[in-house]
Design an enzyme around this catalytic site. Sequence first.
Site, PDB file in Angstrom:
ATOM      1  N   CYS A  27       0.869  -1.188   0.000  1.00  0.00           N
ATOM      2  CA  CYS A  27       0.000   0.000   0.000  1.00  0.00           C
ATOM      3  C   CYS A  27       0.901   1.231   0.000  1.00  0.00           C
ATOM      4  O   CYS A  27       2.077   1.140  -0.384  1.00  0.00           O
ATOM      5  CB  CYS A  27      -0.955  -0.025   1.194  1.00  0.00           C
ATOM      6  SG  CYS A  27      -0.142  -0.017   2.808  1.00  0.00           S
TER       7      CYS A  27
ATOM      8  N   ASN B 221       2.360   1.419   4.385  1.00  0.00           N
ATOM      9  CA  ASN B 221       2.680   0.139   5.054  1.00  0.00           C
ATOM     10  C   ASN B 221       2.386   0.199   6.560  1.00  0.00           C
ATOM     11  O   ASN B 221       3.064  -0.441   7.350  1.00  0.00           O
ATOM     12  CB  ASN B 221       4.143  -0.289   4.804  1.00  0.00           C
ATOM     13  CG  ASN B 221       4.449  -1.737   5.211  1.00  0.00           C
ATOM     14  OD1 ASN B 221       5.583  -2.039   5.593  1.00  0.00           O
ATOM     15  ND2 ASN B 221       3.489  -2.628   5.138  1.00  0.00           N
TER      16      ASN B 221
ATOM     17  N   CYS C 113      -1.320   0.651   7.420  1.00  0.00           N
ATOM     18  CA  CYS C 113      -2.755   0.326   7.554  1.00  0.00           C
ATOM     19  C   CYS C 113      -3.123  -0.901   6.714  1.00  0.00           C
ATOM     20  O   CYS C 113      -3.302  -1.998   7.242  1.00  0.00           O
ATOM     21  CB  CYS C 113      -3.636   1.509   7.152  1.00  0.00           C
ATOM     22  SG  CYS C 113      -3.408   2.985   8.181  1.00  0.00           S
ATOM     23  N   ARG C 114      -3.260  -0.722   5.398  1.00  0.00           N
ATOM     24  CA  ARG C 114      -3.840  -1.780   4.563  1.00  0.00           C
ATOM     25  C   ARG C 114      -2.912  -2.971   4.360  1.00  0.00           C
ATOM     26  O   ARG C 114      -3.332  -4.124   4.539  1.00  0.00           O
ATOM     27  CB  ARG C 114      -4.247  -1.208   3.197  1.00  0.00           C
ATOM     28  CG  ARG C 114      -5.410  -0.249   3.286  1.00  0.00           C
ATOM     29  CD  ARG C 114      -5.559   0.566   2.023  1.00  0.00           C
ATOM     30  NE  ARG C 114      -4.442   1.481   1.829  1.00  0.00           N
ATOM     31  CZ  ARG C 114      -4.230   2.206   0.754  1.00  0.00           C
ATOM     32  NH1 ARG C 114      -5.042   2.087  -0.284  1.00  0.00           N
ATOM     33  NH2 ARG C 114      -3.209   3.036   0.682  1.00  0.00           N
ATOM     34  N   SER C 115      -1.646  -2.733   3.953  1.00  0.00           N
ATOM     35  CA  SER C 115      -0.815  -3.902   3.605  1.00  0.00           C
ATOM     36  C   SER C 115      -0.388  -4.730   4.821  1.00  0.00           C
ATOM     37  O   SER C 115      -0.351  -5.963   4.722  1.00  0.00           O
ATOM     38  CB  SER C 115       0.375  -3.512   2.719  1.00  0.00           C
ATOM     39  OG  SER C 115       1.245  -2.616   3.356  1.00  0.00           O
TER      40      SER C 115
ATOM     41  N   ASP D 168      -8.051   3.654   1.097  1.00  0.00           N
ATOM     42  CA  ASP D 168      -7.133   4.127   2.134  1.00  0.00           C
ATOM     43  C   ASP D 168      -7.941   4.611   3.340  1.00  0.00           C
ATOM     44  O   ASP D 168      -8.735   5.541   3.215  1.00  0.00           O
ATOM     45  CB  ASP D 168      -6.318   5.274   1.526  1.00  0.00           C
ATOM     46  CG  ASP D 168      -5.259   5.784   2.473  1.00  0.00           C
ATOM     47  OD1 ASP D 168      -5.290   5.429   3.666  1.00  0.00           O
ATOM     48  OD2 ASP D 168      -4.399   6.555   2.004  1.00  0.00           O
TER      49      ASP D 168
END
Length: 160
Positions: A7, A10, A12-14, A124
């Site tokens: 993301c 690095n 939150c999402r990934s 995001d």
Amino acid sequence: MRVLFVCLGNICRSPTAEAVFRAIAAREARDLVVDADSAGTAGYHIGAAPDARSQQAARRRGYDMSALRARVVAPEDFERFDLILAMDRDNLSVLRRRAPRERRQRIRLFLEFAPDLGTTEVPDPYYGGPNGFEEVLDLVEGAARALLAHLRRERQAEPI
Ligand code: 4NP
């Protein structure tokens, strides 16, 4: 099979995708040999633990992300990972630009593997409300299962 989730930051999402994919693979796909890591296209948070809001939402569903630390995508990643999965189209285009031409086919949108989710990007959540973190988890859990099913089909198609 080595999978890298990517993301922007690095945090939150990934890292959520890494933790969820690892946990679901360990629980539901012990026949597959998979490894996962995550990285960001930007270096704003290098060395940081995942965002507290991501960690809290993940912990409520039984995923522990506390040991993960943010890093930036490195040139070696394009050699080391079989699949490099972008959370959104911005991440995808940055990755495609940075990758050597002969490695570009390893880079895909994560949600491509889960057409039933009805969306192609993991939004995001960083500047939004708490719902965003739940949405990330919903999408990532669905896509992790879909990716494992894809890897299982691919392995069955391989000649022994
Ligand atoms: P991520 O979220 O890409 O899912 O880790 C973000 C984290 C940090 C920032 C943006 C998005 N930031 O601008 O610092």
